[in-house]
Design a protein around this motif. Structure first.
Motif, PDB file in Angstrom:
ATOM      1  N   MET A   1      -6.492 -35.781  21.242  1.00 14.34           N
ATOM      2  CA  MET A   1      -5.548 -34.961  20.476  1.00 14.34           C
ATOM      3  C   MET A   1      -4.098 -35.359  20.754  1.00 14.34           C
ATOM      4  O   MET A   1      -3.193 -34.784  20.204  1.00 14.34           O
ATOM      5  N   ALA A   2      -3.921 -36.282  21.658  1.00 14.49           N
ATOM      6  CA  ALA A   2      -2.542 -36.672  21.966  1.00 14.49           C
ATOM      7  C   ALA A   2      -1.986 -37.518  20.845  1.00 14.49           C
ATOM      8  O   ALA A   2      -2.633 -37.767  19.861  1.00 14.49           O
ATOM      9  N   GLY A   3      -0.742 -37.940  21.051  1.00 13.40           N
ATOM     10  CA  GLY A   3      -0.110 -38.799  20.051  1.00 13.40           C
ATOM     11  C   GLY A   3       0.511 -37.985  18.954  1.00 13.40           C
ATOM     12  O   GLY A   3       0.261 -36.807  18.814  1.00 13.40           O
ATOM     13  N   ASN A   4       1.304 -38.688  18.155  1.00 16.16           N
ATOM     14  CA  ASN A   4       2.108 -37.988  17.154  1.00 16.16           C
ATOM     15  C   ASN A   4       1.291 -37.358  16.059  1.00 16.16           C
ATOM     16  O   ASN A   4       1.663 -36.364  15.492  1.00 16.16           O
ATOM     17  N   ASN A   5       0.163 -38.044  15.726  1.00 15.72           N
ATOM     18  CA  ASN A   5      -0.593 -37.552  14.590  1.00 15.72           C
ATOM     19  C   ASN A   5      -1.821 -36.755  14.991  1.00 15.72           C
ATOM     20  O   ASN A   5      -2.730 -36.567  14.197  1.00 15.72           O
ATOM     21  N   GLY A   6      -1.847 -36.325  16.245  1.00 17.61           N
ATOM     22  CA  GLY A   6      -2.981 -35.520  16.682  1.00 17.61           C
ATOM     23  C   GLY A   6      -3.025 -34.209  15.920  1.00 17.61           C
ATOM     24  O   GLY A   6      -2.078 -33.827  15.252  1.00 17.61           O
ATOM     25  N   VAL A   7      -4.165 -33.524  16.023  1.00 14.84           N
ATOM     26  CA  VAL A   7      -4.289 -32.211  15.367  1.00 14.84           C
ATOM     27  C   VAL A   7      -3.613 -31.171  16.249  1.00 14.84           C
ATOM     28  O   VAL A   7      -3.876 -31.102  17.448  1.00 14.84           O
ATOM     29  N   ILE A   8      -2.723 -30.378  15.664  1.00 13.77           N
ATOM     30  CA  ILE A   8      -1.993 -29.369  16.442  1.00 13.77           C
ATOM     31  C   ILE A   8      -2.643 -27.990  16.305  1.00 13.77           C
ATOM     32  O   ILE A   8      -2.582 -27.161  17.197  1.00 13.77           O
ATOM     33  N   VAL A   9      -3.318 -27.769  15.149  1.00 18.67           N
ATOM     34  CA  VAL A   9      -4.065 -26.512  14.926  1.00 18.67           C
ATOM     35  C   VAL A   9      -5.411 -26.880  14.315  1.00 18.67           C
ATOM     36  O   VAL A   9      -5.478 -27.679  13.379  1.00 18.67           O
ATOM     37  N   ARG A  10      -6.480 -26.302  14.882  1.00 16.81           N
ATOM     38  CA  ARG A  10      -7.790 -26.545  14.269  1.00 16.81           C
ATOM     39  C   ARG A  10      -8.617 -25.259  14.261  1.00 16.81           C
ATOM     40  O   ARG A  10      -8.665 -24.534  15.258  1.00 16.81           O
ATOM     41  N   PHE A  11      -9.232 -24.969  13.129  1.00 19.52           N
ATOM     42  CA  PHE A  11     -10.167 -23.851  13.000  1.00 19.52           C
ATOM     43  C   PHE A  11     -11.573 -24.430  12.897  1.00 19.52           C
ATOM     44  O   PHE A  11     -11.817 -25.296  12.060  1.00 19.52           O
ATOM     45  N   ASP A  12     -12.506 -23.977  13.772  1.00 17.29           N
ATOM     46  CA  ASP A  12     -13.907 -24.416  13.710  1.00 17.29           C
ATOM     47  C   ASP A  12     -14.802 -23.225  13.397  1.00 17.29           C
ATOM     48  O   ASP A  12     -14.979 -22.336  14.236  1.00 17.29           O
ATOM     49  N   ASN A  13     -15.326 -23.189  12.165  1.00 13.66           N
ATOM     50  CA  ASN A  13     -16.252 -22.117  11.739  1.00 13.66           C
ATOM     51  C   ASN A  13     -15.743 -20.718  12.066  1.00 13.66           C
ATOM     52  O   ASN A  13     -16.465 -19.880  12.616  1.00 13.66           O
ATOM     53  N   VAL A  14     -14.496 -20.449  11.722  1.00 17.83           N
ATOM     54  CA  VAL A  14     -13.873 -19.165  12.055  1.00 17.83           C
ATOM     55  C   VAL A  14     -14.213 -18.108  11.001  1.00 17.83           C
ATOM     56  O   VAL A  14     -14.070 -18.335   9.802  1.00 17.83           O
ATOM     57  N   SER A  15     -14.687 -16.957  11.470  1.00 13.42           N
ATOM     58  CA  SER A  15     -14.920 -15.810  10.574  1.00 13.42           C
ATOM     59  C   SER A  15     -14.067 -14.643  11.065  1.00 13.42           C
ATOM     60  O   SER A  15     -13.872 -14.457  12.264  1.00 13.42           O
ATOM     61  N   PHE A  16     -13.580 -13.863  10.093  1.00 10.75           N
ATOM     62  CA  PHE A  16     -12.739 -12.720  10.454  1.00 10.75           C
ATOM     63  C   PHE A  16     -12.884 -11.637   9.405  1.00 10.75           C
ATOM     64  O   PHE A  16     -12.946 -11.906   8.212  1.00 10.75           O
ATOM     65  N   GLU A  17     -12.986 -10.387   9.864  1.00  6.36           N
ATOM     66  CA  GLU A  17     -12.974  -9.276   8.891  1.00  6.36           C
ATOM     67  C   GLU A  17     -12.110  -8.128   9.381  1.00  6.36           C
ATOM     68  O   GLU A  17     -11.914  -7.951  10.581  1.00  6.36           O
TER      69      GLU A  17
END
Length: 491
Positions: A1-17
């Motif tokens: 995830m390092a480096g300039n183009n790494g992912v800064i926010v990631r959602f993995d199978n997120v559910s919310f109610e």
């Protein structure tokens, strides 16, 4: 995830109610690259602001994981200033944005007020927050996010209450901003100036689709996809009907043809399953009319004197306004001159030097929707609107009006306070339709409203036959409405 183009926010199978039976997100997955400029799209009530709440940690997901890059700082421009903070000075308000004391805070405040186009106020650092107008407070909220120079900047409707110069200023800032920006907005031109990708919330599937490209290209891509889905469904519908017709024909002939008929029926059922759920998403509200209170003659509103704020001082000015039915008045002036305050006093008949003719029914649309009781259900609020409009409670008519503003199904039993800002706006318009006002006051009626609905609203206001006073900072919107007279508070 390092480096300039790494992912800064990631959602993995997120559910919310929200509470029981109010699912917002279901198994949502997407990633935001470091330094990306993203827009969140979706219908009013799809859960755009909820997504921000999940990123900041205000909400916790029911299921799935949310990854935020190590040590990434997050700042969000809130929609309203919390009550206790209204008593703070500007300096204290901005100092609250930081954990540690900032010694050159005045310099930083000046720089950021430049970006939100709020410079030129002498001794602004010691002014109390509540002395600023609604529009100025919105700019200060935006500035409070920008001053933190965060790794992830979340902006919720940042152009509300900004004039053209303010929007241009903010756009330039975002284009030059080197870090990650995620924006919720209904201003298409503004978004297109810096967006390089879209997170699209589908209110029906509760999923998030990710698109790359500038805003207009993505909107075009979504439109093309909807048309393709509709064409595919139309073709399937034709084939299904043909198979059903053949099936019926063979079924009556007996023998082996019965088996053929059964197979035809099965094929038709298989095709039914192949039909895709076309994006029902981007519905626009239906054309509507705000009926004017009948039998109103003469001057419905007379104004001989006005109270405004000039250089932070209360000032009385003479006026000569006589508003009859079918006359539309635009109230204009810079942020901070007191337009919203004046409109409120006029609507509540507490303005000195102004008189509303007896018996005239007043409709009032406020930009913060505080004319609605947030504890009421939509049903109760609209029933009350009918009563004010002199109508007997007719549930069928009420539901039909509500449906034209995309208020359908169980939403009518939802408390107004738990609706999105955009949905509150649509409830406020539905209520005006039922109230049948003779005199209509509108304070920034474009704020929070999906841009697809704006031409429909403009047409209804243009055709309104009662007397109308409007405040709006959106020239494209006003250009679609008949304005008979303008009262410029700055002149």
């Amino acid at each position: 995830m390092a480096g300039n183009n790494g992912v800064i926010v990631r959602f993995d199978n997120v559910s919310f109610e929200y509470g029981v039976n109010k699912p917002i997100l279901q198994e949502v997955s997407f990633g935001i690259r470091r330094g990306a400029k993203m827009t969140i799209m979706g219908q009013n009530g799809a859960g755009k602001s909820t997504l921000f709440g999940l990123i900041t940690g205000l909400h916790k997901p029911e299921d799935g994981d949310i990854y935020i890059s190590d040590r990434a700082s997050i700042a969000i421009s809130r929609q309203v200033i919390p009550r206790p903070e209204l008593e703070l000075t500007v300096r204290e308000f901005f100092q609250k944005c930081f954990d540690k004391k900032v010694y050159d805070i005045d310099v930083k405040i000046d720089e950021v007020l430049e970006v939100v186009h709020l410079r030129g106020h002498e001794k602004v650092h010691d002014r109390i927050m509540k002395t600023f107008s609604g529009g100025q407070q919105a700019r200060l909220l935006l500035a409070s996010a920008l001053i933190q120079n965060p790794d992830i900047l979340l902006l919720d409707e940042p152009t509300n209450n900004l004039d053209h110069a303010g929007i241009d200023h903010l756009t330039k800032f975002l284009v030059d901003y080197k870090k990650t920006v995620v924006v919720i907005s209904h201003d298409a031109e503004f978004l297109n100036a810096f967006t390089e990708g879209v997170l699209y919330l589908d209110i029906y599937t509760r999923k998030v689709e990710q698109y790359t490209g500038n805003y207009f290209n993505v909107v075009k891509e979504i439109k093309a996809r909807v048309e393709k889905e509709q064409m595919k469904n139309a073709q399937l519908e034709k084939n299904i009907q043909a198979k059903k017709d053949k099936s019926n024909e063979f079924a009556h002939k007996g023998g082996r043809l019965r088996l053929v008929a059964k197979r035809m029926r099965e094929l038709a059922e298989e095709m039914e399953e192949e039909k895709v759920d076309v994006r029902k998403e981007d519905k626009t509200i239906r054309a509507f009319t705000i009926p004017a209170q009948p039998d109103q003659i003469g001057d419905l509103l007379t104004i001989t004197e006005l109270t405004i704020m000039k250089n932070h001082k209360v000032k009385k000015i003479k006026a000569n306004v006589k508003l009859k039915k079918n006359q539309h008045l635009l109230l204009k002036g810079p942020n901070g001159i007191g337009k919203s305050t004046l409109l409120e006093h006029l609507a509540r008949a507490t303005a000195e030097g102004a008189k509303i003719k007896e018996g005239v029914r007043v409709g009032y649309y406020r930009q913060d929707f505080s004319t609605l009781n947030f504890e009421d259900t939509v049903y109760k609020s609209l029933a009350e609107g009918m009563e004010i409009g002199g109508l007997k409670l007719d549930e069928q008519h009420m539901r039909a009006v509500a449906a034209s503003f995309l208020i359908t199904g169980d939403m009518i039993y939802t408390k107004i306070g738990s609706l999105s800002e955009g949905q509150k706006g649509l409830v406020a318009f539905a209520r005006l339709v039922l109230e049948k006002p003779g005199l209509l006051f509108l304070d920034e009626p474009t704020n929070h409203i999906n841009f697809r609905h704006l031409p429909v609203i403009a047409k209804a206001l243009d055709e309104y036959k009662g007397a109308m006073v409007i405040v709006s900072h959106v020239p494209e919107f006003l250009a679609q409405i008949r304005i008979d007279d303008t009262l410029d508070l700055d002149k």
